[in-house]
Enzyme design. Sequence first.
Site, PDB file in Angstrom:
ATOM      1  N   ARG A 103      49.641  43.142  98.893  1.00 55.06           N
ATOM      2  CA  ARG A 103      50.700  43.585  97.995  1.00 55.06           C
ATOM      3  C   ARG A 103      51.114  44.994  98.391  1.00 55.06           C
ATOM      4  O   ARG A 103      50.494  45.593  99.259  1.00 55.06           O
ATOM      5  CB  ARG A 103      50.236  43.523  96.539  1.00 55.06           C
ATOM      6  CG  ARG A 103      49.055  44.419  96.212  1.00 55.06           C
ATOM      7  CD  ARG A 103      48.652  44.296  94.737  1.00 55.06           C
ATOM      8  NE  ARG A 103      47.417  45.033  94.486  1.00 55.06           N
ATOM      9  CZ  ARG A 103      46.764  45.001  93.325  1.00 55.06           C
ATOM     10  NH1 ARG A 103      47.207  44.281  92.314  1.00 55.06           N
ATOM     11  NH2 ARG A 103      45.657  45.701  93.171  1.00 55.06           N
ATOM     12  N   ASN A 141      54.248  47.797  89.915  1.00 55.25           N
ATOM     13  CA  ASN A 141      52.845  47.897  89.532  1.00 55.25           C
ATOM     14  C   ASN A 141      52.179  48.996  90.345  1.00 55.25           C
ATOM     15  O   ASN A 141      52.233  48.973  91.578  1.00 55.25           O
ATOM     16  CB  ASN A 141      52.107  46.572  89.780  1.00 55.25           C
ATOM     17  CG  ASN A 141      50.736  46.553  89.138  1.00 55.25           C
ATOM     18  OD1 ASN A 141      50.611  46.367  87.925  1.00 55.25           O
ATOM     19  ND2 ASN A 141      49.700  46.784  89.931  1.00 55.25           N
ATOM     20  N   GLU A 142      51.598  49.946  89.652  1.00 57.62           N
ATOM     21  CA  GLU A 142      50.807  51.008  90.293  1.00 57.62           C
ATOM     22  C   GLU A 142      51.457  51.544  91.572  1.00 57.62           C
ATOM     23  O   GLU A 142      50.958  51.286  92.685  1.00 57.62           O
ATOM     24  CB  GLU A 142      49.384  50.512  90.580  1.00 57.62           C
ATOM     25  CG  GLU A 142      48.569  50.288  89.335  1.00 57.62           C
ATOM     26  CD  GLU A 142      47.095  49.997  89.614  1.00 57.62           C
ATOM     27  OE1 GLU A 142      46.750  49.619  90.746  1.00 57.62           O
ATOM     28  OE2 GLU A 142      46.284  50.148  88.687  1.00 57.62           O
ATOM     29  N   CYS A 151      55.173  56.498 103.274  1.00 60.31           N
ATOM     30  CA  CYS A 151      55.631  55.553 104.292  1.00 60.31           C
ATOM     31  C   CYS A 151      56.250  56.327 105.458  1.00 60.31           C
ATOM     32  O   CYS A 151      56.854  57.373 105.279  1.00 60.31           O
ATOM     33  CB  CYS A 151      56.656  54.613 103.653  1.00 60.31           C
ATOM     34  SG  CYS A 151      57.405  53.463 104.812  1.00 60.31           S
ATOM     35  N   CYS A 153      58.340  54.869 107.969  1.00 54.60           N
ATOM     36  CA  CYS A 153      59.296  54.003 108.669  1.00 54.60           C
ATOM     37  C   CYS A 153      60.575  54.780 108.997  1.00 54.60           C
ATOM     38  O   CYS A 153      60.763  55.921 108.579  1.00 54.60           O
ATOM     39  CB  CYS A 153      59.601  52.771 107.826  1.00 54.60           C
ATOM     40  SG  CYS A 153      60.744  53.063 106.464  1.00 54.60           S
ATOM     41  N   CYS A 156      62.574  55.851 105.969  1.00 55.85           N
ATOM     42  CA  CYS A 156      62.029  57.058 105.340  1.00 55.85           C
ATOM     43  C   CYS A 156      62.419  58.297 106.142  1.00 55.85           C
ATOM     44  O   CYS A 156      62.712  59.345 105.577  1.00 55.85           O
ATOM     45  CB  CYS A 156      60.515  56.955 105.197  1.00 55.85           C
ATOM     46  SG  CYS A 156      60.053  55.897 103.808  1.00 55.85           S
ATOM     47  N   GLU A 315      46.082  48.560  81.669  1.00 55.65           N
ATOM     48  CA  GLU A 315      45.000  47.690  82.133  1.00 55.65           C
ATOM     49  C   GLU A 315      43.695  48.375  81.740  1.00 55.65           C
ATOM     50  O   GLU A 315      43.359  49.418  82.297  1.00 55.65           O
ATOM     51  CB  GLU A 315      45.047  47.512  83.657  1.00 55.65           C
ATOM     52  CG  GLU A 315      46.309  46.812  84.137  1.00 55.65           C
ATOM     53  CD  GLU A 315      46.344  46.643  85.657  1.00 55.65           C
ATOM     54  OE1 GLU A 315      45.298  46.801  86.309  1.00 55.65           O
ATOM     55  OE2 GLU A 315      47.431  46.370  86.184  1.00 55.65           O
ATOM     56  N   HIS A 366      36.444  39.306  90.136  1.00 55.05           N
ATOM     57  CA  HIS A 366      36.786  40.249  89.058  1.00 55.05           C
ATOM     58  C   HIS A 366      36.656  39.533  87.722  1.00 55.05           C
ATOM     59  O   HIS A 366      36.995  38.370  87.607  1.00 55.05           O
ATOM     60  CB  HIS A 366      38.236  40.703  89.276  1.00 55.05           C
ATOM     61  CG  HIS A 366      38.614  41.963  88.573  1.00 55.05           C
ATOM     62  ND1 HIS A 366      38.720  42.053  87.199  1.00 55.05           N
ATOM     63  CD2 HIS A 366      38.931  43.184  89.059  1.00 55.05           C
ATOM     64  CE1 HIS A 366      39.088  43.301  86.882  1.00 55.05           C
ATOM     65  NE2 HIS A 366      39.216  44.002  87.983  1.00 55.05           N
TER      66      HIS A 366
END
Length: 647
Positions: A103, A141-142, A151, A153, A156, A315, A366
Amino acid sequence: MRFGICYYPEHWPPERWEADAQLMQQAGITLIRVAEFAWSVIQPTADQYEWQWLDDVIALFGRYGIDTMIGTPTATPPIWLTRQHPDILHVDSNLQPREHGGRKHYCPNSPTYRAHSHTIVTKMVERYGQHPHVVGWQIDNEFGESNSARCYCTHCEAAFHQWLRERYSAIATLNEAWGAVFWSQTYSEWAQIPLPSDNNPRPNPSHKLDYYRFASDSFVSYQAEQIAILRTHAPHHVVTHNYMGLFPELDCFDLARPLDFAAWDNYPTGFPDQWRDMIDDTQANYAYDVGDPGVMGLAHALMYGLKQRPYWVMEQQCGHINWGKMNPRSRPGTPRLWTWHAVAEGADTIVYFRWRATVLAHENYHSGLLKQDGTPDVGYRDLLMLQQERALLDETAAQPNAAAVAILFSYDDLWAQELQPHRHDWHYLQAIYNWYDALRRQGINVHLVNDTADLAPYSTLIAPSAHIVTDPLVAKLTEYAQKGGTVILGVRSGFKTESNRVTERPLPGQLRDLVGATVVDWSPLPDNVTVTLSCNILSGTAGYWLEHLETETAEAVATTADGTVLTRNQVGDGQLFYVGWWPTSGQIQDLMAHLGVTSDVLLPAGVVHKRRGERSILLNFTDQVQVVHLGDRVVSIAPRDVAVVTR
Ligand code: GLA
Ligand code: ZN
């Protein structure tokens, strides 16, 4: 307050969903967070959308009185997207693009990615933005997770050039700000400026600090794009993002500013491992399955301080995790203790991670509230206990969260000192932690704030190392002190300019008038070297780092044989102290006692105290009975238990 759960209905057959809803309802859960990794389920190919399953989930849980928080699924771009457009991929600092299969493999500056992200977010919010059972949105997410904050690339690189143009206007200004004449770095065009990848073992810290700022701003800007879409189509919904507590690579203050409230992911047996080299609280004798409430408390204090208001735990660990060093199972009572800790520190919504332990893929080791077999695990049973004491939790969450002391936290300072620690084991976060922890051990509330915060609520502001100094910071500190506040500055303050050059003024640079003294020398001290102090308000020796000052308007408060190391300067109705060494916990406590910042709480190691309005919340993180003195009251707390005392 509210309880919720991270739910992945796409991992289980639809026939199971209703049983889940029933079990959730029985445990007092009224919110599910869904879909933040479900992009490929929603959009299996570029021109195909599957909404029925999500429609069904939201409707079914709605019938059980359970609202939905939708996560925009942009943390997991699907394979058709990564294969068709490999230019969306995150590129690591060694210039290798990420592979599909995990991810966070995207770059927030890829125009192709931004276009696809725009489309999926728009489609989702067009569909659910007015839905009666949807209450809000978690963006992505996070940010930064899976080492994705920075990054390298080509998108960027181009975006960095644009960012630099906006910051410096002229290339000559950049050369001057970065000191580019050093080692022939001088640039004549924006397009020449490289990203400071691992291919440069001796980077210019001015260049690299700007790149860190740019990388953080890239997520601020990417998040802003999603916020704009969500606010347009779901004006009545809340919008937030789930931070990783003390994660050091993105500026959470900048990210939190446009959100309705901050949220974070609280993993007490995971995160403290990451800070072990700078914080090792072995004396506290914490139970083996509770983690380290000092580290987690610091993260909570930051999350409260981001917006100086209640936040969510998006979370909350509720059993064992799979990514720490040891990953012990949680014994009964431990998830309850963590929940109470979060509420005591200022969270008003607790969303557990995750509902049912998955049998699938990366996280199948988990835990969840339910075991893999679908029956209740420790976390679920603890949640039932929490529902028994729900009234007390609700009352506690509603109490004011006041603090007399704030600690100034700056990501610029963190990054600048990480780039140039000067002694190998210098950590900005450790400097922050030392001051925080000295107060925490006395049960004194502390907030972490940045230089945009409202400082009026605090009598004392501590800047353990205000390293990079700007005009607005000087103005803010001056105004605060003049109105009666006490400012405490620690070593290495005022050393750097905004572009990470050393100031040309006598130290501490722009802060010198406020300090009323000049830092004339400074040095790290080897661990076996300490220097005797002569002082009326604190005792012991000075070590770790030492700075001597020559007083002008300030008075000398502590001296060594070689000069003054602690000064006090009157500033309007307030005052400023400069502490020229790395003080011990006891020295910090003595200084604070001198300032009248004390408590009537006598805490054994391993017990956390948090004051909320007229309440004292006491949390025992050890496996022994602990006795706490609150003024003349004596309170005994069972192992891993909680006591709420009205004062
Ligand atoms: C993070 C992520 C979750 C999950 C948990 C596991 O916080 O946000 O998706 O991976 O860790 O602990
Ligand atoms: Zn990139």
